[in-house]
Design a protein around this motif. Structure first.
Motif, PDB file in Angstrom:
ATOM      1  N   ARG A  34       0.883  -1.277   0.116  1.00 58.53           N
ATOM      2  CA  ARG A  34       0.055  -0.130   0.203  1.00 58.53           C
ATOM      3  C   ARG A  34       1.038   1.353   0.005  1.00 58.53           C
ATOM      4  NH1 ARG A  34      -4.854  -1.392   4.246  1.00 58.53           N
ATOM      5  NH2 ARG A  34      -5.640  -3.307   3.007  1.00 58.53           N
ATOM      6  N   LEU A  35       2.206   1.147   0.450  1.00 60.41           N
ATOM      7  CA  LEU A  35       2.839   2.560   0.533  1.00 60.41           C
ATOM      8  C   LEU A  35       3.532   2.493  -0.852  1.00 60.41           C
ATOM      9  CD1 LEU A  35       4.254   4.543   2.323  1.00 60.41           C
ATOM     10  CD2 LEU A  35       6.067   2.942   2.691  1.00 60.41           C
ATOM     11  N   THR A  36       3.620   3.695  -1.418  1.00 62.13           N
ATOM     12  CA  THR A  36       4.094   3.735  -2.735  1.00 62.13           C
ATOM     13  C   THR A  36       5.049   4.977  -2.522  1.00 62.13           C
ATOM     14  OG1 THR A  36       2.245   4.983  -3.705  1.00 62.13           O
ATOM     15  CG2 THR A  36       2.484   2.681  -4.454  1.00 62.13           C
ATOM     16  N   ASN A  37       5.801   5.541  -3.488  1.00 60.05           N
ATOM     17  CA  ASN A  37       6.723   6.814  -3.507  1.00 60.05           C
ATOM     18  C   ASN A  37       5.827   7.971  -3.615  1.00 60.05           C
ATOM     19  OD1 ASN A  37       8.872   5.348  -3.352  1.00 60.05           O
ATOM     20  ND2 ASN A  37       9.497   5.093  -5.496  1.00 60.05           N
ATOM     21  N   GLY A  38       4.903   7.852  -4.210  1.00 58.31           N
ATOM     22  CA  GLY A  38       3.974   9.206  -4.413  1.00 58.31           C
ATOM     23  C   GLY A  38       3.082   9.520  -3.105  1.00 58.31           C
ATOM     24  N   LYS A  39       2.946   8.525  -2.288  1.00 59.26           N
ATOM     25  CA  LYS A  39       1.821   8.580  -1.236  1.00 59.26           C
ATOM     26  C   LYS A  39       2.311   8.821   0.117  1.00 59.26           C
ATOM     27  CE  LYS A  39      -2.028   5.909  -3.370  1.00 59.26           C
ATOM     28  NZ  LYS A  39      -2.847   4.984  -3.172  1.00 59.26           N
ATOM     29  N   GLY A  40       2.979  10.135   0.235  1.00 57.12           N
ATOM     30  CA  GLY A  40       3.204  10.303   1.785  1.00 57.12           C
ATOM     31  C   GLY A  40       4.681   9.548   1.913  1.00 57.12           C
ATOM     32  N   SER A  41       4.851   9.820   3.393  1.00 61.99           N
ATOM     33  CA  SER A  41       6.170   9.591   4.049  1.00 61.99           C
ATOM     34  C   SER A  41       5.973   7.955   4.688  1.00 61.99           C
ATOM     35  CB  SER A  41       6.689  10.365   5.052  1.00 61.99           C
ATOM     36  OG  SER A  41       5.971  10.694   6.180  1.00 61.99           O
ATOM     37  N   VAL A  42       6.847   7.246   4.815  1.00 68.13           N
ATOM     38  CA  VAL A  42       7.039   6.028   5.603  1.00 68.13           C
ATOM     39  C   VAL A  42       6.704   6.370   7.080  1.00 68.13           C
ATOM     40  CG1 VAL A  42       8.248   3.873   6.438  1.00 68.13           C
ATOM     41  CG2 VAL A  42       8.435   4.771   4.180  1.00 68.13           C
ATOM     42  N   ARG A  43       7.342   7.224   7.727  1.00 72.43           N
ATOM     43  CA  ARG A  43       7.066   7.771   8.853  1.00 72.43           C
ATOM     44  C   ARG A  43       5.466   8.213   9.032  1.00 72.43           C
ATOM     45  NH1 ARG A  43      10.727  10.451  13.152  1.00 72.43           N
ATOM     46  NH2 ARG A  43       9.339  11.402  14.586  1.00 72.43           N
ATOM     47  N   GLY A  44       5.057   8.862   8.609  1.00 72.07           N
ATOM     48  CA  GLY A  44       3.571   9.400   8.706  1.00 72.07           C
ATOM     49  C   GLY A  44       2.582   8.116   8.636  1.00 72.07           C
ATOM     50  N   TRP A  45       3.072   7.221   7.650  1.00 78.44           N
ATOM     51  CA  TRP A  45       2.167   6.065   7.282  1.00 78.44           C
ATOM     52  C   TRP A  45       2.111   4.985   8.697  1.00 78.44           C
ATOM     53  CZ3 TRP A  45       3.908   0.979   5.685  1.00 78.44           C
ATOM     54  CH2 TRP A  45       2.836  -0.041   5.152  1.00 78.44           C
ATOM     55  N   LEU A  46       3.261   4.951   9.189  1.00 74.82           N
ATOM     56  CA  LEU A  46       3.517   4.205  10.393  1.00 74.82           C
ATOM     57  C   LEU A  46       3.171   4.783  11.635  1.00 74.82           C
ATOM     58  CD1 LEU A  46       7.297   3.056  10.106  1.00 74.82           C
ATOM     59  CD2 LEU A  46       5.257   1.391  10.005  1.00 74.82           C
ATOM     60  N   LEU A  47       3.061   6.002  11.593  1.00 75.56           N
ATOM     61  CA  LEU A  47       2.291   6.718  12.865  1.00 75.56           C
ATOM     62  C   LEU A  47       0.769   6.576  12.758  1.00 75.56           C
ATOM     63  CD1 LEU A  47       4.224  10.226  13.202  1.00 75.56           C
ATOM     64  CD2 LEU A  47       4.382   8.036  14.735  1.00 75.56           C
ATOM     65  N   ARG A  48       0.172   6.519  11.311  1.00 78.55           N
ATOM     66  CA  ARG A  48      -1.084   6.397  11.406  1.00 78.55           C
ATOM     67  C   ARG A  48      -1.522   4.846  11.744  1.00 78.55           C
ATOM     68  NH1 ARG A  48      -5.627   9.093  12.264  1.00 78.55           N
ATOM     69  NH2 ARG A  48      -7.490   7.910  11.269  1.00 78.55           N
ATOM     70  N   ILE A  49      -1.016   3.974  11.590  1.00 75.41           N
ATOM     71  CA  ILE A  49      -0.998   2.640  11.767  1.00 75.41           C
ATOM     72  C   ILE A  49      -0.817   2.448  13.384  1.00 75.41           C
ATOM     73  CG2 ILE A  49      -0.043   0.355  11.681  1.00 75.41           C
ATOM     74  CD1 ILE A  49       0.884   0.937   8.775  1.00 75.41           C
TER      75      ILE A  49
END
Length: 153
Positions: A34-49
């Protein structure tokens, strides 16, 4: 480390935060596609999870009955009192077992296992003799009674 710090702030509990972080990494691993280069940062994604996991845990706890706290260390340090009848029964059994030993073997067992004195000096014999008597006494008891008995010290 930053994820654990964030989870600790969310939950207010270090141990629960560790569970949140572990579940966060599991969910992130399962859905890495679900994480792609164009969709936000990895850090933000992990914080949301992590936030979603913390919310799920909070909702789950509200839906279930309250958990009872368990202090394992306090419980481990609490002495367990046996019933007086158990002590009487134990004394009777031990007394019967000791009756099957010779007087010298019985005195060695009593001095080593039931008193706080140095057996050799009380019995007036060398330490090696006490050890030999203990060995022979325990061997005699093991041969006569199949139940487990303590090993000689």
């Amino acid at each position: 480390m930053w994820l654990l710090s964030y989870a600790t702030r969310l939950t207010g509990d270090r141990y629960l935060a560790e569970d949140v972080v572990q579940e966060t990494w599991l969910r992130a691993w399962r859905h890495a596609d679900r994480l792609t280069n164009g969709k936000g940062s990895v850090r933000g994604w992990l914080l949301r999870i992590a936030q979603n996991v913390a919310i799920d845990i909070h909702r789950g706890r509200r839906a279930r009955p309250t958990e009872v706290g368990f202090d394992g260390e306090a419980l481990a340090n609490t002495a367990v009192q046996s019933a007086p009848s158990d002590e009487v029964e134990n004394r009777m059994v031990v007394g019967e077992l000791l009756d099957h030993l010779s007087p010298v073997h019985r005195s060695a067992v009593v001095e080593v296992y039931f008193t706080d004195r140095t057996a050799a000096s009380v019995l007036g014999v060398p330490v090696g003799t006490v050890k030999s008597r203990l060995h022979n006494a325990l061997r005699t008891l093991r041969d006569q009674f199949p139940s487990p008995l303590p090993e000689a010290a």
